[in-house]
Design a protein around this motif. Structure first.
Motif, PDB file in Angstrom:
ATOM      1  N   LYS A  92      -9.920  -5.074  78.928  1.00  0.00           N
ATOM      2  CA  LYS A  92      -9.954  -3.692  77.986  1.00  0.00           C
ATOM      3  C   LYS A  92      -8.650  -3.031  78.428  1.00  0.00           C
ATOM      4  CE  LYS A  92     -14.821  -3.777  77.210  1.00  0.00           C
ATOM      5  NZ  LYS A  92     -15.190  -3.351  75.994  1.00  0.00           N
ATOM      6  N   PRO A  93      -8.301  -2.084  77.593  1.00  0.00           N
ATOM      7  CA  PRO A  93      -7.116  -1.157  77.660  1.00  0.00           C
ATOM      8  C   PRO A  93      -7.785  -0.088  78.336  1.00  0.00           C
ATOM      9  CG  PRO A  93      -7.789  -0.829  75.400  1.00  0.00           C
ATOM     10  CD  PRO A  93      -8.538  -2.106  76.204  1.00  0.00           C
ATOM     11  N   CYS A  94      -6.957   0.452  79.545  1.00  0.00           N
ATOM     12  CA  CYS A  94      -7.156   1.775  80.179  1.00  0.00           C
ATOM     13  C   CYS A  94      -5.996   2.575  80.315  1.00  0.00           C
ATOM     14  CB  CYS A  94      -7.664   1.529  81.680  1.00  0.00           C
ATOM     15  SG  CYS A  94      -6.621   0.493  82.735  1.00  0.00           S
ATOM     16  N   PRO A  95      -5.610   3.869  80.869  1.00  0.00           N
ATOM     17  CA  PRO A  95      -4.625   4.447  80.856  1.00  0.00           C
ATOM     18  C   PRO A  95      -3.492   3.806  81.563  1.00  0.00           C
ATOM     19  CG  PRO A  95      -6.254   5.779  80.900  1.00  0.00           C
ATOM     20  CD  PRO A  95      -7.045   4.716  81.088  1.00  0.00           C
ATOM     21  N   PRO A  96      -3.617   3.503  82.729  1.00  0.00           N
ATOM     22  CA  PRO A  96      -2.568   2.475  83.199  1.00  0.00           C
ATOM     23  C   PRO A  96      -2.186   1.110  82.857  1.00  0.00           C
ATOM     24  CG  PRO A  96      -4.366   2.559  84.827  1.00  0.00           C
ATOM     25  CD  PRO A  96      -4.692   3.233  83.626  1.00  0.00           C
ATOM     26  N   GLY A  97      -3.065   0.778  82.100  1.00  0.00           N
ATOM     27  CA  GLY A  97      -3.000  -0.820  81.921  1.00  0.00           C
ATOM     28  C   GLY A  97      -4.011  -1.296  81.231  1.00  0.00           C
ATOM     29  N   ASN A 108     -23.044  -4.588  92.923  1.00  0.00           N
ATOM     30  CA  ASN A 108     -21.910  -3.742  92.763  1.00  0.00           C
ATOM     31  C   ASN A 108     -20.720  -4.179  91.787  1.00  0.00           C
ATOM     32  OD1 ASN A 108     -22.977  -2.198  95.193  1.00  0.00           O
ATOM     33  ND2 ASN A 108     -22.610  -4.191  96.146  1.00  0.00           N
ATOM     34  N   GLN A 109     -20.204  -3.093  91.164  1.00  0.00           N
ATOM     35  CA  GLN A 109     -19.226  -3.647  90.110  1.00  0.00           C
ATOM     36  C   GLN A 109     -17.757  -3.071  90.905  1.00  0.00           C
ATOM     37  OE1 GLN A 109     -19.917  -0.806  86.894  1.00  0.00           O
ATOM     38  NE2 GLN A 109     -21.794  -2.056  86.054  1.00  0.00           N
ATOM     39  N   ILE A 110     -17.065  -4.101  90.470  1.00  0.00           N
ATOM     40  CA  ILE A 110     -15.511  -4.231  91.070  1.00  0.00           C
ATOM     41  C   ILE A 110     -14.609  -4.204  89.816  1.00  0.00           C
ATOM     42  CG2 ILE A 110     -13.729  -5.378  92.644  1.00  0.00           C
ATOM     43  CD1 ILE A 110     -16.315  -6.792  93.803  1.00  0.00           C
ATOM     44  N   GLU A 111     -13.609  -3.341  89.888  1.00  0.00           N
ATOM     45  CA  GLU A 111     -12.546  -3.455  88.787  1.00  0.00           C
ATOM     46  C   GLU A 111     -11.330  -4.048  89.208  1.00  0.00           C
ATOM     47  OE1 GLU A 111     -12.066   0.882  86.453  1.00  0.00           O
ATOM     48  OE2 GLU A 111     -11.241   0.672  88.308  1.00  0.00           O
ATOM     49  N   LEU A 112     -10.821  -4.716  88.356  1.00  0.00           N
ATOM     50  CA  LEU A 112      -9.407  -5.513  88.439  1.00  0.00           C
ATOM     51  C   LEU A 112      -8.736  -4.941  87.502  1.00  0.00           C
ATOM     52  CD1 LEU A 112     -11.586  -7.571  89.692  1.00  0.00           C
ATOM     53  CD2 LEU A 112      -9.601  -9.280  89.385  1.00  0.00           C
ATOM     54  N   VAL A 113      -7.653  -4.369  87.987  1.00  0.00           N
ATOM     55  CA  VAL A 113      -6.581  -3.786  87.161  1.00  0.00           C
ATOM     56  C   VAL A 113      -5.327  -4.390  87.238  1.00  0.00           C
ATOM     57  CG1 VAL A 113      -5.479  -1.395  86.904  1.00  0.00           C
ATOM     58  CG2 VAL A 113      -7.956  -1.412  87.826  1.00  0.00           C
ATOM     59  N   GLU A 114      -4.756  -4.273  85.969  1.00  0.00           N
ATOM     60  CA  GLU A 114      -3.249  -4.824  85.702  1.00  0.00           C
ATOM     61  C   GLU A 114      -2.540  -3.357  85.311  1.00  0.00           C
ATOM     62  OE1 GLU A 114      -1.879  -7.097  82.420  1.00  0.00           O
ATOM     63  OE2 GLU A 114      -1.475  -8.708  83.808  1.00  0.00           O
ATOM     64  N   PHE A 115      -1.349  -3.045  86.111  1.00  0.00           N
ATOM     65  CA  PHE A 115      -0.624  -1.960  85.664  1.00  0.00           C
ATOM     66  C   PHE A 115       0.264  -2.325  84.682  1.00  0.00           C
ATOM     67  CE2 PHE A 115      -2.625   0.844  88.236  1.00  0.00           C
ATOM     68  CZ  PHE A 115      -3.131   0.130  89.521  1.00  0.00           C
ATOM     69  N   SER A 116       0.691  -1.628  83.651  1.00  0.00           N
ATOM     70  CA  SER A 116       1.476  -2.036  82.444  1.00  0.00           C
ATOM     71  C   SER A 116       2.909  -1.849  82.697  1.00  0.00           C
ATOM     72  CB  SER A 116       1.005  -1.468  81.023  1.00  0.00           C
ATOM     73  OG  SER A 116       1.175   0.079  81.393  1.00  0.00           O
ATOM     74  N   ASP A 117       3.267  -1.020  83.679  1.00  0.00           N
ATOM     75  CA  ASP A 117       4.537  -0.672  84.156  1.00  0.00           C
ATOM     76  C   ASP A 117       4.957  -1.310  85.130  1.00  0.00           C
ATOM     77  OD1 ASP A 117       3.717   2.647  85.894  1.00  0.00           O
ATOM     78  OD2 ASP A 117       3.004   0.509  86.099  1.00  0.00           O
ATOM     79  N   GLU A 118       4.694  -2.506  85.420  1.00  0.00           N
ATOM     80  CA  GLU A 118       5.243  -3.461  86.601  1.00  0.00           C
ATOM     81  C   GLU A 118       6.384  -4.242  85.890  1.00  0.00           C
ATOM     82  OE1 GLU A 118       1.372  -5.466  87.512  1.00  0.00           O
ATOM     83  OE2 GLU A 118       1.604  -4.101  89.507  1.00  0.00           O
TER      84      GLU A 118
END
Length: 118
Positions: A92-97, A108-118
């Motif tokens: 899903k989209p989020c502000p940083p990516g 327990n919830q764990i977020e995996l984040v991919e940043f769009s400005d890499e």
């Protein structure tokens, strides 16, 4: 000053299941056992500690950590193959990516984040 995170503690209900998840699904290595109820994972920046708690204390969100992903689609597919419980059908989209959320065996919830400005 109290503005630098120095450890992330994840409260779990069964240490053996937590160790299996964090080492076999997410590929962390164990740094040190602090007795039967506390284990530290190898992490270069912020230490991550698994702490076994009483059953009545687990089930609510005990911590939310964010894990960086260089290729979220690849990681999403890999986690599915490894049997991880993924809460979304796709990133899903989020502000940083983009992000996904998975759950460990204790919920327990764990977020995996991919940043769009890499």
């Amino acid at each position: 000053m109290l503005n630098k995170v120095c450890v992330i503690t994840v409260k779990v209900d069964r240490m053996s299941a937590a160790i299996d998840f964090y080492t076999k699904v997410l590929d962390f290595k164990i740094s040190k056992h602090y007795g039967e109820r506390i284990v530290s994972l190898v992490h270069n920046e912020i230490p991550i500690v698994l702490e076994e708690t009483e059953l009545n204390n687990v089930g609510k969100q005990n911590v939310l950590i964010g894990i960086h992903s260089n290729d979220l689609d690849k990681d999403f597919d890999l986690l599915k193959k490894k049997g991880a419980k993924i809460l979304f059908d796709e990133p899903k989209p989020c502000p940083p990516g983009r992000y996904i959320i998975i759950e460990d065996p204790a919920g327990n919830q764990i977020e995996l984040v991919e940043f769009s400005d890499e």
